[in-house]
Design an enzyme around this catalytic site. Structure first.
Site, PDB file in Angstrom:
ATOM      1  N   LYS A  38       0.841  -1.210   0.000  1.00  0.00           N
ATOM      2  CA  LYS A  38       0.000   0.000   0.000  1.00  0.00           C
ATOM      3  C   LYS A  38       0.872   1.255   0.000  1.00  0.00           C
ATOM      4  CE  LYS A  38      -0.178  -0.496   4.972  1.00  0.00           C
ATOM      5  NZ  LYS A  38      -0.826  -1.204   6.079  1.00  0.00           N
ATOM      6  N   ARG A 132     -10.147  -0.530  14.960  1.00  0.00           N
ATOM      7  CA  ARG A 132      -9.893   0.302  13.794  1.00  0.00           C
ATOM      8  C   ARG A 132     -10.836  -0.229  12.736  1.00  0.00           C
ATOM      9  NH1 ARG A 132      -4.015   0.783  10.937  1.00  0.00           N
ATOM     10  NH2 ARG A 132      -4.652  -1.271  10.265  1.00  0.00           N
ATOM     11  N   TYR A 248      16.617  30.161   7.016  1.00  0.00           N
ATOM     12  CA  TYR A 248      15.468  30.786   7.668  1.00  0.00           C
ATOM     13  C   TYR A 248      15.636  30.856   9.174  1.00  0.00           C
ATOM     14  CZ  TYR A 248      12.585  30.520   3.434  1.00  0.00           C
ATOM     15  OH  TYR A 248      12.073  30.691   2.191  1.00  0.00           O
ATOM     16  N   MET A 296      11.864  24.383   1.989  1.00  0.00           N
ATOM     17  CA  MET A 296      10.958  23.549   1.194  1.00  0.00           C
ATOM     18  C   MET A 296      11.716  22.694   0.172  1.00  0.00           C
ATOM     19  SD  MET A 296       7.726  24.676  -1.186  1.00  0.00           S
ATOM     20  CE  MET A 296       6.900  25.535   0.143  1.00  0.00           C
TER      21      MET A 296
END
Ligand SMILES: *Cc1c(COP(=O)(O)O)cnc(C)c1O
Length: 348
Positions: A38, A132, A248, A296
């Site tokens: 998955k 769950r 930053y 980023m």
């Protein structure tokens, strides 16, 4: 067409992936050993993982959604695919069309499959204490599945990575289910569950994280090898005078004149800001500590001592899963599944 080289790479070790599966298959004893693929094979690439494990002899694969299942068609010869989220109303067209089994998760899904599944086989998840997904054990034992063609009856361990009394309780509940609910096979263990020992194997195991180099429990240490190795490219070497800051928030100040390597890796690629203070990269055997805040699309590493490192050179990013997990507080699962789409996934 312009051929754009991807300068951010995830080096993937085919031999380690297969060796990890073989170790898990041996640890599964007489039980078949499947694979959870998955979330795009935990971020490594589900199709590439499936092909390699199918060649090694793996027959049972698990994805979360029907979109993930559709993306894997056609399946490798002799393999079976199960869809863990089961069948919602909007999944029925896919579930009737694709050669994959739903893992039915509740009474409503069982009813839906009885009415519209055309008698095709299914898997069923029964909850043994995780609360769950899954039918309640009482529902399954009261006959909710009678007459259904159940291939594999599953349950999932909530605390297999810990020495928790919950493991034994779930095992007992699953044994009781096996005595009362008919299915072709029974399956309880994920990666950590396999390490809990023979009692947890049943007919089929479902490892995920350990295939990809995660260490689910201490028992696997020394046997499971790393599979995914991020590599980033130096965009620029920045000479920073003593006393000036980097990045930053001026979070790091150069204690002395420093050479800083700016690389094309950032939090948008899954290299999150919590690596600050512990992260590092390697070049020709030298360790380059991460400095300042991760941006980023950029990160900065202290290249002091890495004589000769220059623009265009490739740094290996430290990404040992257990070590990075304990340093950052991210789980080994988050460390892998967070690796973004800008990585070129390159199997070797
Ligand atoms: C993800 C998943 C697995 C694999 O778990 P790991 O901890 O990664 O080994 C097995 N079974 C189910 C139901 C899952 O959702």
């Amino acid at each position: 067409m312009i051929d754009i080289a991807a300068p951010l790479r995830l080096r993937l070790d085919s031999a380690a992936l297969v060796a990890n599966w073989r170790w898990l298959a041996r640890a599964s004893g007489a039980a078949a050993c499947g694979a959870a693929i998955k979330a795009d094979g935990y971020g490594l690439g589900a199709r590439a993982v499936m092909r390699r494990l199918a060649e090694a002899g793996c027959r049972d694969f698990f994805v979360a959604t029907w979109a993930e299942a559709a993306a894997l068609m056609p399946l490798p010869q002799g393999t079976a695919l199960s869809v863990l989220h089961g069948v919602g109303e909007s999944d029925m067209v896919a579930a009737r069309t694709l050669p994959a089994r739903p893992v039915l998760n509740g009474i409503a899904q069982v009813r839906r499959w009885r009415e519209a599944g055309e008698g095709r086989p299914c898997d069923v998840m029964v909850d043994t204490g995780m609360n769950r997904l899954g039918l309640r054990a009482e529902e399954a034992m009261a006959g909710a599945l009678d007459g259904l063609a159940v291939d594999t009856l599953l349950s999932h361990l909530a605390s297999a990575d810990e020495d928790s009394a919950q493991n034994g309780r779930q095992l007992a509940a699953f044994r009781a289910l096996r005595g009362r609910v008919a299915a072709r096979r029974y399956s309880l263990a994920n990666s950590a569950g396999i390490c809990l020992g023979a009692d947890y194997r049943f007919d089929l195991t479902r490892p995920g994280i350990a295939l990809y180099g995660g260490i689910p429990r201490p028992e696997a240490e020394g046997y499971i090898a790393g599979v995914a190795f991020p590599e980033a490219r130096v965009l620029q070497i920045c000479d920073v005078p003593a006393g000036e800051s980097v990045g930053y928030g001026a979070a790091w100040t150069a204690p002395a004149a420093s050479r800083i390597a700016i690389v094309n890796l950032g939090y948008a690629d899954g290299y999150l800001r919590c690596h600050a203070g512990h992260g590092a990269a390697r070049w020709q055997g030298r360790r380059l500590p991460l400095v300042g805040r991760v941006s980023m699309d950029l990160a900065a590493f202290d290249a002091g001592g890495a004589e000769g490192l220059g623009e265009g050179d490739c740094l290996a990013i430290d990404y040992d899963l257990p070590a990075a997990s304990s340093a950052t507080g991210l789980s080994q699962y988050e460390l892998l599944t967070g690796l973004g789409s800008r990585f070129e996934r390159r199997w070797q």
